[in-house]
Design a protein around this motif. Structure first.
Motif, PDB file in Angstrom:
ATOM      1  N   ALA A  15       0.814  -1.220   0.000  1.00 12.28           N
ATOM      2  CA  ALA A  15       0.000   0.000   0.000  1.00 12.28           C
ATOM      3  C   ALA A  15       0.846   1.268   0.000  1.00 12.28           C
ATOM      4  CB  ALA A  15      -0.949  -0.001   1.201  1.00 12.28           C
ATOM      5  N   ASP A  16       2.106   1.174   0.410  1.00 14.59           N
ATOM      6  CA  ASP A  16       2.931   2.385   0.367  1.00 14.59           C
ATOM      7  C   ASP A  16       3.590   2.588  -0.997  1.00 14.59           C
ATOM      8  OD1 ASP A  16       4.501   0.159   0.974  1.00 14.59           O
ATOM      9  OD2 ASP A  16       5.913   1.276   2.192  1.00 14.59           O
ATOM     10  N   TRP A  17       3.283   1.718  -1.973  1.00 10.17           N
ATOM     11  CA  TRP A  17       3.749   1.877  -3.351  1.00 10.17           C
ATOM     12  C   TRP A  17       2.584   2.075  -4.324  1.00 10.17           C
ATOM     13  CZ3 TRP A  17       7.463  -2.881  -4.208  1.00 10.17           C
ATOM     14  CH2 TRP A  17       8.549  -2.797  -3.324  1.00 10.17           C
ATOM     15  N   HIS A  52       6.755   8.071  -8.495  1.00  8.33           N
ATOM     16  CA  HIS A  52       8.052   7.488  -8.175  1.00  8.33           C
ATOM     17  C   HIS A  52       9.053   7.828  -9.268  1.00  8.33           C
ATOM     18  CE1 HIS A  52       6.109   4.448 -10.725  1.00  8.33           C
ATOM     19  NE2 HIS A  52       7.316   3.945 -10.973  1.00  8.33           N
ATOM     20  N   ARG A  53      10.312   7.481  -9.015  1.00  2.00           N
ATOM     21  CA  ARG A  53      11.353   7.700 -10.013  1.00  2.00           C
ATOM     22  C   ARG A  53      12.373   6.567  -9.910  1.00  2.00           C
ATOM     23  NH1 ARG A  53      15.890   9.913  -7.619  1.00  2.00           N
ATOM     24  NH2 ARG A  53      15.561  10.681  -5.509  1.00  2.00           N
ATOM     25  N   HIS A  54      13.073   6.328 -11.002  1.00  3.55           N
ATOM     26  CA  HIS A  54      14.102   5.296 -11.075  1.00  3.55           C
ATOM     27  C   HIS A  54      15.422   5.964 -11.448  1.00  3.55           C
ATOM     28  CE1 HIS A  54      11.022   2.107 -11.057  1.00  3.55           C
ATOM     29  NE2 HIS A  54      10.317   2.979 -11.753  1.00  3.55           N
ATOM     30  N   ALA A  89      15.888   8.376 -16.676  1.00  2.00           N
ATOM     31  CA  ALA A  89      16.497   8.345 -15.346  1.00  2.00           C
ATOM     32  C   ALA A  89      15.994   9.527 -14.515  1.00  2.00           C
ATOM     33  CB  ALA A  89      18.010   8.395 -15.453  1.00  2.00           C
ATOM     34  N   ASP A  90      15.520   9.225 -13.318  1.00  4.58           N
ATOM     35  CA  ASP A  90      15.025  10.203 -12.338  1.00  4.58           C
ATOM     36  C   ASP A  90      13.782  10.978 -12.780  1.00  4.58           C
ATOM     37  OD1 ASP A  90      16.590   9.732 -10.064  1.00  4.58           O
ATOM     38  OD2 ASP A  90      18.278  10.801 -10.969  1.00  4.58           O
ATOM     39  N   GLU A  91      13.112  10.552 -13.836  1.00  4.88           N
ATOM     40  CA  GLU A  91      11.866  11.202 -14.270  1.00  4.88           C
ATOM     41  C   GLU A  91      10.729  10.745 -13.350  1.00  4.88           C
ATOM     42  OE1 GLU A  91      10.148  12.020 -18.572  1.00  4.88           O
ATOM     43  OE2 GLU A  91      10.063   9.873 -18.107  1.00  4.88           O
ATOM     44  N   GLU A  92      10.111  11.682 -12.640  1.00  7.22           N
ATOM     45  CA  GLU A  92       8.994  11.334 -11.764  1.00  7.22           C
ATOM     46  C   GLU A  92       7.784  10.974 -12.623  1.00  7.22           C
ATOM     47  OE1 GLU A  92       8.297  14.253  -8.726  1.00  7.22           O
ATOM     48  OE2 GLU A  92      10.358  14.104  -7.999  1.00  7.22           O
ATOM     49  N   HIS A  93       7.130   9.861 -12.267  1.00  4.35           N
ATOM     50  CA  HIS A  93       6.026   9.365 -13.083  1.00  4.35           C
ATOM     51  C   HIS A  93       5.154   8.406 -12.274  1.00  4.35           C
ATOM     52  CE1 HIS A  93       9.012   6.133 -13.339  1.00  4.35           C
ATOM     53  NE2 HIS A  93       7.997   5.320 -13.617  1.00  4.35           N
ATOM     54  N   TRP A  94       4.035   8.017 -12.880  1.00  4.14           N
ATOM     55  CA  TRP A  94       3.183   6.961 -12.339  1.00  4.14           C
ATOM     56  C   TRP A  94       2.586   6.202 -13.510  1.00  4.14           C
ATOM     57  CZ3 TRP A  94      -1.950   6.767 -13.660  1.00  4.14           C
ATOM     58  CH2 TRP A  94      -2.549   7.942 -14.085  1.00  4.14           C
ATOM     59  N   HIS A  95       2.071   5.002 -13.243  1.00  4.47           N
ATOM     60  CA  HIS A  95       1.398   4.198 -14.267  1.00  4.47           C
ATOM     61  C   HIS A  95       0.443   3.240 -13.579  1.00  4.47           C
ATOM     62  CE1 HIS A  95       4.916   1.510 -13.419  1.00  4.47           C
ATOM     63  NE2 HIS A  95       5.579   2.643 -13.521  1.00  4.47           N
ATOM     64  N   GLY A  96      -0.589   2.849 -14.310  1.00  8.51           N
ATOM     65  CA  GLY A  96      -1.563   1.928 -13.742  1.00  8.51           C
ATOM     66  C   GLY A  96      -2.691   1.641 -14.712  1.00  8.51           C
ATOM     67  N   ALA A  97      -3.746   1.023 -14.193  1.00  4.57           N
ATOM     68  CA  ALA A  97      -4.896   0.629 -15.003  1.00  4.57           C
ATOM     69  C   ALA A  97      -5.832   1.817 -15.233  1.00  4.57           C
ATOM     70  CB  ALA A  97      -5.660  -0.494 -14.302  1.00  4.57           C
ATOM     71  N   ALA A  98      -6.583   1.737 -16.309  1.00  2.76           N
ATOM     72  CA  ALA A  98      -7.666   2.694 -16.542  1.00  2.76           C
ATOM     73  C   ALA A  98      -8.763   2.431 -15.502  1.00  2.76           C
ATOM     74  CB  ALA A  98      -8.208   2.529 -17.959  1.00  2.76           C
ATOM     75  N   PRO A  99      -9.647   3.406 -15.279  1.00  2.84           N
ATOM     76  CA  PRO A  99     -10.673   3.234 -14.235  1.00  2.84           C
ATOM     77  C   PRO A  99     -11.583   2.017 -14.443  1.00  2.84           C
ATOM     78  CG  PRO A  99     -10.606   5.521 -14.967  1.00  2.84           C
ATOM     79  CD  PRO A  99      -9.710   4.735 -15.894  1.00  2.84           C
ATOM     80  N   ASN A 100     -11.789   1.629 -15.691  1.00  2.00           N
ATOM     81  CA  ASN A 100     -12.750   0.571 -15.994  1.00  2.00           C
ATOM     82  C   ASN A 100     -12.109  -0.657 -16.652  1.00  2.00           C
ATOM     83  OD1 ASN A 100     -12.097   1.981 -18.292  1.00  2.00           O
ATOM     84  ND2 ASN A 100     -14.136   1.834 -19.191  1.00  2.00           N
ATOM     85  N   HIS A 119      12.690   5.034  -6.133  1.00  2.00           N
ATOM     86  CA  HIS A 119      12.406   5.915  -4.996  1.00  2.00           C
ATOM     87  C   HIS A 119      10.914   6.223  -5.040  1.00  2.00           C
ATOM     88  CE1 HIS A 119      16.590   6.601  -3.938  1.00  2.00           C
ATOM     89  NE2 HIS A 119      16.840   6.772  -5.222  1.00  2.00           N
ATOM     90  N   TRP A 120      10.178   5.752  -4.032  1.00  2.00           N
ATOM     91  CA  TRP A 120       8.734   5.965  -3.968  1.00  2.00           C
ATOM     92  C   TRP A 120       8.432   7.337  -3.390  1.00  2.00           C
ATOM     93  CZ3 TRP A 120       5.789   3.086  -6.797  1.00  2.00           C
ATOM     94  CH2 TRP A 120       6.225   1.800  -7.144  1.00  2.00           C
ATOM     95  N   LEU A 121       7.423   7.994  -3.977  1.00  2.00           N
ATOM     96  CA  LEU A 121       7.026   9.325  -3.554  1.00  2.00           C
ATOM     97  C   LEU A 121       5.587   9.286  -3.052  1.00  2.00           C
ATOM     98  CD1 LEU A 121       8.749  11.081  -6.590  1.00  2.00           C
ATOM     99  CD2 LEU A 121       9.666  10.824  -4.272  1.00  2.00           C
ATOM    100  N   THR A 122       4.778  10.270  -3.369  1.00  2.00           N
ATOM    101  CA  THR A 122       3.417  10.389  -2.831  1.00  2.00           C
ATOM    102  C   THR A 122       2.392   9.697  -3.720  1.00  2.00           C
ATOM    103  OG1 THR A 122       3.147  12.474  -4.004  1.00  2.00           O
ATOM    104  CG2 THR A 122       3.980  12.590  -1.742  1.00  2.00           C
ATOM    105  N   PRO A 123       1.238   9.337  -3.150  1.00  2.00           N
ATOM    106  CA  PRO A 123       0.164   8.767  -3.966  1.00  2.00           C
ATOM    107  C   PRO A 123      -0.319   9.761  -5.037  1.00  2.00           C
ATOM    108  CG  PRO A 123      -0.273   8.418  -1.635  1.00  2.00           C
ATOM    109  CD  PRO A 123       0.889   9.370  -1.728  1.00  2.00           C
ATOM    110  N   VAL A 124      -0.854   9.222  -6.122  1.00  2.00           N
ATOM    111  CA  VAL A 124      -1.486  10.048  -7.157  1.00  2.00           C
ATOM    112  C   VAL A 124      -2.906  10.339  -6.674  1.00  2.00           C
ATOM    113  CG1 VAL A 124      -2.258  10.128  -9.556  1.00  2.00           C
ATOM    114  CG2 VAL A 124      -0.105   8.977  -8.972  1.00  2.00           C
TER     115      VAL A 124
END
Length: 136
Positions: A15-17, A52-54, A89-100, A119-124
């Motif tokens: 849950a923290d990721w 997060h960023r890598h 490298a170090d680009e802050e981003h997120w990814h995941g499923a569409a709402p449906n 490096h994990w950051l804040t929730p979207v």
């Protein structure tokens, strides 16, 4: 040649990721001197990573479903099977499923003795996530 029989259990994404239900299957974690890891990540509808960023970047290859991704300051993009996304490298981003829709991707990362893999950051926030374009 080395064959590793499937003995590693699928694990629930912490849950923290992640926001929502995410399941992870380890694909590659080669011993040194290799620095590459790969995971097959299964996102349920609406589930997503936190920001997060890598330090050495990340490649994501969508295998199933429909997803969303965004780099900090950029638009939310729709991603589909066969799409390959390179986060620099170090680009802050997120990814995941569409709402449906479900979405599965292969996440390929590199790390070394001097760099953590992520490096994990804040929730979207929901307001940012729901600003995505309509998925058809």
């Amino acid at each position: 040649m080395q064959i590793t029989r499937s003995s590693t259990d699928t694990v629930k994404g912490p849950a923290d990721w992640f926001t929502g239900d995410v399941w992870i299957d380890a694909v590659a974690a080669s011993p040194a001197p290799s620095r590459v890891t790969a995971n097959l990540v299964h996102f349920t509808p609406g589930a997503r990573t936190h920001w997060h960023r890598h330090p050495l970047g990340q490649t994501v290859f969508v295998t199933e479903g429909v997803g969303l991704c965004q780099r900090r300051g950029g638009p939310v993009e729709v991603i589909r099977p066969g799409d390959r996304i390179l986060f620099e490298a170090d680009e802050e981003h997120w990814h995941g499923a569409a709402p449906n829709r479900l979405m599965v991707h292969l996440a390929i990362n590199e790390g070394d003795a001097d760099h953590a893999v992520v490096h994990w950051l804040t929730p979207v926030p929901d307001e940012e996530y729901t600003a995505a374009p309509a998925v058809g």
